[in-house]
Write a protein that holds these residues in place. Sequence first.
Motif: not given
Length: 272
Positions: A215-229
């Motif tokens: 959902g985030l990447r679709e909303r942003a229209g870009r491949p948003v990097p995701v780091t999980l800590f």
Amino acid sequence: MEFGVSTFVTDDGIGPVALGRALEERGFSSLFLAEHTHIPAKRESPWPGGAELPRHYYRTYDPFVALSAAAAVTERLRLGTGIALVVQRDPIILAKEVASLDRVSGGRAVLGVGAGWNREEMRNHGTDPKTRMRLLRERVLAVKELWTKDQAEFHGEFVDFDPVFSYPKPVQEPHPPVMIGGSGPTTFDRVIEFGDGWMPIHGRGTADLAGQITGLRERAGRPVPVTLFAVVPKPEIIAELEAAGVDEVLFNLPTETEADTLRRLDSMAALL
């Protein structure tokens, strides 16, 4: 998928120099450090992690000092804050600190940001908890202006300065990545507007992680990097996160003595 650690470096655990060396020697990609300037003796804000606030929260090094020490003895390790409490930091000084870290490390700085949970702590810095999200937004936007403009200026509700020269500039172009912490209802608004990636805590608001990332990447229209800590180092969890589309996993590294930390890192490294 890449692997790093998220931890608290304190005065009674492994030091940043030994930790940085150990991580790079074992093939880890990154080190992310938590921040608390202090812990008020009178505590009213509940800790999201449970009832009792752990000892390491009271004893953290300044993250930029610790990360600079790690930078001096490493060559590849990316060096990040997980998270920097931007609502407790002057944005002009913060811009210089991160740019300086980026230069001394040869372009390895990452700025993970958040607004924090400890209302007493932020009040001691003159921050009103009710407006901290708006303050976070303006300070991050101001930092980016200071990083990227020869004569930077910013005029907002909380941050206001006429054109200034702020050097050094970061090595990374256009600037070090800004990773937005949290998993609340408005977090993605911040990621899309002024973030370069999303960095939530594993297990806190991430039950539908695959759906959230999509959902985030679709909303942003870009491949948003995701780091999980704060990830528990288990093979089944790693497989689940990789399938969900996570780009980087940060294993939760407890604050322990150097000997105990090295033994734990050896065990974690077997999962890389």
